[in-house]
Design a protein around this motif. Sequence first.
Motif: not given
Length: 129
Positions: A32, A103-104, A108
């Motif tokens: 991220a 995350r996503e 992250s």
Amino acid sequence: MAGVEHTKRLVARAVDEVIDGGDLGAVEGLFALAFAQEGRASVAPFRAAFPEVRVQTVALVGEGDTVVGHLCRSGTRTGSWIGRPGTGRAFRNVREVHGLTAREGRLSTGGGCRTTTTAAGSRACGARA
């Protein structure tokens, strides 16, 4: 939620491509944004000081989006590190444990620790009891 298997693949790629391979261009696809900036800022000078560093993945275990990796790092300091010139001194099989969360679809958050303790009778990095 990315899932543990996806997160394991991200961690394995980060070790192979970024740490071992020195491909800082791979950072954006694996991390991220905020974590990528932090990672690039720490990996670039480390790779310059230890250009042939190698990391052995002993184990990756996880739950949900979080993976903990047991790793062993080896290398030789041939470049400047923390303001000091290269020494040619090597380190071998330094044990590390890192926890990383995705995350996503990207790594992250994370953190880790390493040990340089070489107590008498300790098993080599990666050895199983």
